[in-house]
Every structure is written in C-alpha cells, then in structure tokens.
Design an enzyme around this catalytic site. Structure first.
Site, PDB file in Angstrom:
ATOM      1  N   HIS A   1       0.828  -1.191   0.000  1.00 42.47           N
ATOM      2  CA  HIS A   1       0.000   0.000   0.000  1.00 42.47           C
ATOM      3  C   HIS A   1       0.875   1.258   0.000  1.00 42.47           C
ATOM      4  O   HIS A   1       2.061   1.201   0.338  1.00 42.47           O
ATOM      5  CB  HIS A   1      -0.899  -0.003   1.236  1.00 42.47           C
ATOM      6  CG  HIS A   1      -2.025  -0.998   1.141  1.00 42.47           C
ATOM      7  ND1 HIS A   1      -2.976  -1.141   2.117  1.00 42.47           N
ATOM      8  CD2 HIS A   1      -2.353  -1.897   0.168  1.00 42.47           C
ATOM      9  CE1 HIS A   1      -3.848  -2.075   1.754  1.00 42.47           C
ATOM     10  NE2 HIS A   1      -3.486  -2.551   0.581  1.00 42.47           N
TER      11      HIS A   1
ATOM     12  N   GLU B   1       1.009   3.865   1.968  1.00 43.65           N
ATOM     13  CA  GLU B   1       1.595   4.279   3.250  1.00 43.65           C
ATOM     14  C   GLU B   1       2.843   3.460   3.563  1.00 43.65           C
ATOM     15  O   GLU B   1       3.844   3.994   4.051  1.00 43.65           O
ATOM     16  CB  GLU B   1       0.580   4.084   4.389  1.00 43.65           C
ATOM     17  CG  GLU B   1      -0.682   4.919   4.285  1.00 43.65           C
ATOM     18  CD  GLU B   1      -1.784   4.235   3.492  1.00 43.65           C
ATOM     19  OE1 GLU B   1      -1.474   3.512   2.521  1.00 43.65           O
ATOM     20  OE2 GLU B   1      -2.960   4.442   3.821  1.00 43.65           O
TER      21      GLU B   1
HETATM   22  C1  AOF Z   1      -4.459   1.809   2.071  1.00 48.37           C
HETATM   23  N1  AOF Z   1      -3.452   2.130   1.209  1.00 48.37           N
HETATM   24  O1  AOF Z   1      -2.449   1.988  -0.776  1.00 48.37           O
HETATM   25  C2  AOF Z   1      -4.483   0.860  -0.497  1.00 48.37           C
HETATM   26  C3  AOF Z   1      -5.541   0.560   0.400  1.00 48.37           C
HETATM   27  O2  AOF Z   1      -6.072  -6.932  -0.101  1.00 48.37           O
HETATM   28  P1  AOF Z   1      -5.360  -5.926   0.739  1.00 48.37           P
HETATM   29  O3  AOF Z   1      -4.961  -6.428   2.070  1.00 48.37           O
HETATM   30  O4  AOF Z   1      -4.260  -5.230  -0.016  1.00 48.37           O
HETATM   31  O5  AOF Z   1      -6.437  -4.795   1.084  1.00 48.37           O
HETATM   32  C4  AOF Z   1      -7.196  -4.189   0.112  1.00 48.37           C
HETATM   33  C5  AOF Z   1      -7.988  -3.063   0.713  1.00 48.37           C
HETATM   34  O6  AOF Z   1      -7.098  -2.094   1.284  1.00 48.37           O
HETATM   35  C6  AOF Z   1      -8.797  -2.304  -0.316  1.00 48.37           C
HETATM   36  O7  AOF Z   1     -10.081  -2.856  -0.505  1.00 48.37           O
HETATM   37  C7  AOF Z   1      -8.874  -0.937   0.329  1.00 48.37           C
HETATM   38  O8  AOF Z   1      -9.841  -0.922   1.343  1.00 48.37           O
HETATM   39  C8  AOF Z   1      -7.517  -0.800   0.975  1.00 48.37           C
HETATM   40  N2  AOF Z   1      -6.559  -0.219   0.017  1.00 48.37           N
HETATM   41  N3  AOF Z   1      -5.503   1.087   1.659  1.00 48.37           N
HETATM   42  O9  AOF Z   1      -4.418   2.178   3.260  1.00 48.37           O
HETATM   43  C9  AOF Z   1      -3.420   1.694  -0.042  1.00 48.37           C
HETATM   44  N4  AOF Z   1      -4.462   0.374  -1.765  1.00 48.37           N
HETATM   45 ZN    ZN Z   2      -3.166  -0.165   3.854  1.00 47.67          ZN
END
Ligand code: AOF
Ligand code: ZN
Length: 389
Positions: free
Chosen positions: A68, A70
């Site tokens: 992600h 962060e």
């Molecule tokens: C964040 N930062 O850059 C993104 C987020 O499958 P996972 O564990 O990667 O989780 C996916 C979920 O994480 C996605 O549905 C959304 O809620 C969040 N995406 N969150 O803090 C990021 N790409």
């Molecule tokens: Zn995240």
C-alpha cells in the site's frame, strides 16, 4: 491561519500536500486492481527550510495493489517518520492483509497527524482506519479535496458499493459520428495523436472490453504500445455470446502471455469454450436477458467480482448502443476527426430505439481539448437517468 513549524492544521498547506498525494495516487491507476490507487506524503514540519518543512517519504500503491501507499512512504522515511504528518489520498486501511493495517503502521512509526482526502468504502475499513488513529491519540483531518479523491477512485468506489467497475466508453469518429464507411473501412478515422491518447487511456484502465464483431473485423491486440509503457497493457476482454472469436486471432494466439477473458452465454458450445481455455483464456459464463443477449449488468458484476474497477469499452457500435441503452456508461471519451462522411457511413452507435427526444441518453461535458487535428471530448453521465430505462 498563521503557520508555525509544528504539526498544526493549516488549510492551505493541507490542500497543497493532499494534492501532491493525489498526483502520486494517479500513478497506480490501471495497475492496482482490485485495490484503490492511493498516494501518501510524509512531512516533518520541524525539519527543512520550506514553508511546510521537509518531505521525508512519498509512496503510492504498487502494481497488483500491494504494498500500500503508506507502507512505501514509511519505508522511505525510516526513522524520520517519527513526528511526521501523513497526507493520504484515502483513509488508511484498518484490516490485516498480507501486512498489518496501514493505520497501525503509521501509529507504530510515530506519526503524529494524519490528513486524509476521502473515506475508504471497503467494509473492512469504512471509518475504522481513522478511528484507530484517533484512539492512539493521533490528530486527524478528513475530507481535503474529497471530490477529487472520489473521482480518482470512482472505479474502486463503484466496485465496492455497486459491485461493478466504472465504465468508460471510447469512440473515435468523423465529425458526423461515423466509425467506418459502409464498406467497413475504418483505418484510420482519427489521427496519430488521438491514437496515442487512446493507448494512454488503455494504460490507466484495468481492462479493455470489445464486442466479438470488432474482434473479428479488426483482429486487434488492445495493448499499450507507447514506448517504455508496453508492460502497462490492460487485461483484454471480449464479449462473445456465441464464441465466434477465431482461435487464430491475435487475441487468442497471445492469450498465454497477456491475460484475456471471454464473456459468453451459459449455453455456449462446451467444446469451443474448452478450446479457448486450452489457449489460456478465461471463459466466463453469463446469463442472457429477455432478448437472448448477454445480460450486461450481470457481465459487469462478474468483472467486479473478479476485481476489475476501471473498464474501457472500445467498440463496436452494437456494444456501445447496448451499454448506453442499459444505462451502464459512466464516462464517454469521444475523439472526433475534422472530416465528414455523410449518411453513407456507419454510425458510432447502433440504433437504441429512440422515438422521442425525451428518450435520449444524456451526458454532461466535463473536458475538451485538441488532439493533433482531432478534438477529444469527455462527458459524464447526466445525473438523471430518466428516459433510457
Ligand atoms: C491503504 N493504502 O495503498 C491501499 C488501500 O487486499 P489488501 O490487504 O491489499 O487490502 C485491500 C484493501 O485495502 C482495499 O479494498 C482498500 O480498502 C484498501 N486499500 N488502503 O491504506 C493503499 N491500496
Ligand atoms: Zn493499507
């Protein structure tokens, strides 16, 4: 509000740095599905000589959605993250995926303030990310440039809330809306600059969808051929209720190297479906509507279930008409070349049964620019969908 070099809210600086996080987020569009594209900027107000301090880390969601944004920014900041303000284009996540939640990572790194642009509609997050930060004593601000962040992640938001991707319909026509001569000659109606723009559009969509008629007529590759960006080509999808696509087509021949899906009817010929599977395509079976055509909403939901958030529909006239008729087009990108074909040409959209003006599909113009000698116009669906249902 006057600025002191502490972690104090300052609207103009918050706006400036959230804008920076949104620019970083944009880099991920088309490459992070099923995830949203998120950008993060970590700033230490107590360091450096600029009005806002020093940027100690920047990050954005990586291809396929992990790490992600962060995590990436924290990695770059290292120990300098302690005491920082984090500017994020989406609420930090609160759930355990492959790594612990971003909200927890920000807390553990010693970040003291978080400014987020939009809430995350994923039910695993949905306010819990901000709550987690607040419970740890972190100062939070939500909603800076929220409309912009929601527009940027409209695909993720639609996929999460309605279960279907954002649909952009691209059309390339003469000034009078023709896509080919009556003999089927269509190469090229628009100029080089427009065609390059289309490749850029492909790049920031997760998948490109065409009808089987276009696949048979044009034998396209649907990739991104902009120099250095070939790897950013999207997934290719053909909607082909009767499995007419040729096994010798370029799409099928390259399917083992480039992901390619076919949407077809549940009663499609099983041996033919098997042949496509053996060539490396994923065959997805969809129910038919009352007229024995594929149910387009069900088809879009099948794509949503498989993680597609941004879909570019590229042709042809029957698919365009059916999509518009079903009120499933969220954005129109229309390239128009300065030439006329008259009533002899083939119209960009097949008939969709309009008898009265009150039945037209209406869009709102949001952007127009010159593209070489052509014009590119972008429209969004008008909020009222009255008339087309
Ligand atoms: C964040 N930062 O850059 C993104 C987020 O499958 P996972 O564990 O990667 O989780 C996916 C979920 O994480 C996605 O549905 C959304 O809620 C969040 N995406 N969150 O803090 C990021 N790409
Ligand atoms: Zn995240």
């Amino acid at each position: 509000m006057t600025k002191t070099k502490q972690n104090l809210p300052n609207e103009a600086l918050d706006d400036h740095l959230i804008a920076a996080s949104l620019r970083l987020a944009r880099r991920g569009l088309g490459r992070v599905w099923p995830n949203p594209a998120v950008g993060c900027v970590l700033v230490r107000p107590d360091l450096g000589s600029s009005p806002f301090g020093r940027i100690v880390g920047r990050g954005w969601t990586q291809p396929f959605g992990r790490p992600h944004g962060e995590t990436e920014a924290l990695l770059r900041a290292g120990d300098l993250a302690a005491g920082a303000t984090a500017y994020v284009s989406l609420e930090p996540c609160a759930h355990f995926g492959e790594t612990p939640p971003c909200a927890q990572a920000l807390i553990d790194a010693g970040v003291v303030r978080v400014v987020a642009s939009a809430p995350d509609p994923d039910p695993r997050v949905s306010g819990q990310g901000m709550a987690m930060l607040e419970a740890a004593g972190i100062d939070t601000t939500m909603g800076v440039r929220q409309d912009e962040a929601e527009a940027l992640n409209a695909g993720f938001i639609l996929a999460t809330t309605l279960g279907r991707p954002l649909v952009t319909l691209k059309l390339a026509t003469t000034l009078d809306g023709c896509i080919a001569t009556h003999r089927g000659e269509s190469r090229w109606i628009t100029g080089v600059a427009s065609r390059r723009r289309v490749q850029g559009l492909r790049m920031d969509h997760d998948a490109v969808l065409i009808g089987s008629g276009t696949a048979l007529a044009d034998d396209p590759m649907l990739d991104c051929r902009l120099e250095g960006l070939e790897d950013f080509s999207p997934l290719r999808i053909v909607i082909d209720s009767r499995l007419r696509l040729a096994l010798t087509s370029r799409l099928v021949m390259t399917a083992s190297a480039r992901p390619t899906w076919i949407l077809t009817r549940q009663d499609a010929e099983p041996l033919r479906a098997q042949a496509f599977r053996e060539c490396g395509l994923q065959v997805i079976e969809i129910g038919a509507d009352g007229d024995h055509n594929l149910d387009l909403l069900e088809a879009l939901k099948a794509l949503g279930e498989r993680g597609i958030t941004r879909l570019l529909v590229e042709g042809g006239s029957h698919l365009a008409a059916s999509m518009i008729r079903a009120d499933l087009v969220d954005r129109l990108v229309w390239f128009r070349s300065p030439r006329l074909m008259g009533g002899d040409g083939i119209s960009a959209t097949a008939p969709f049964g309009v008898d009265r003006l009150s039945q037209t599909a209406d869009f709102t113009p949001v952007e127009h620019s010159l593209c070489g000698e052509d014009t590119m116009e972008v429209f969004e669906r008008a909020t009222s969908t009255e008339g087309m249902n």
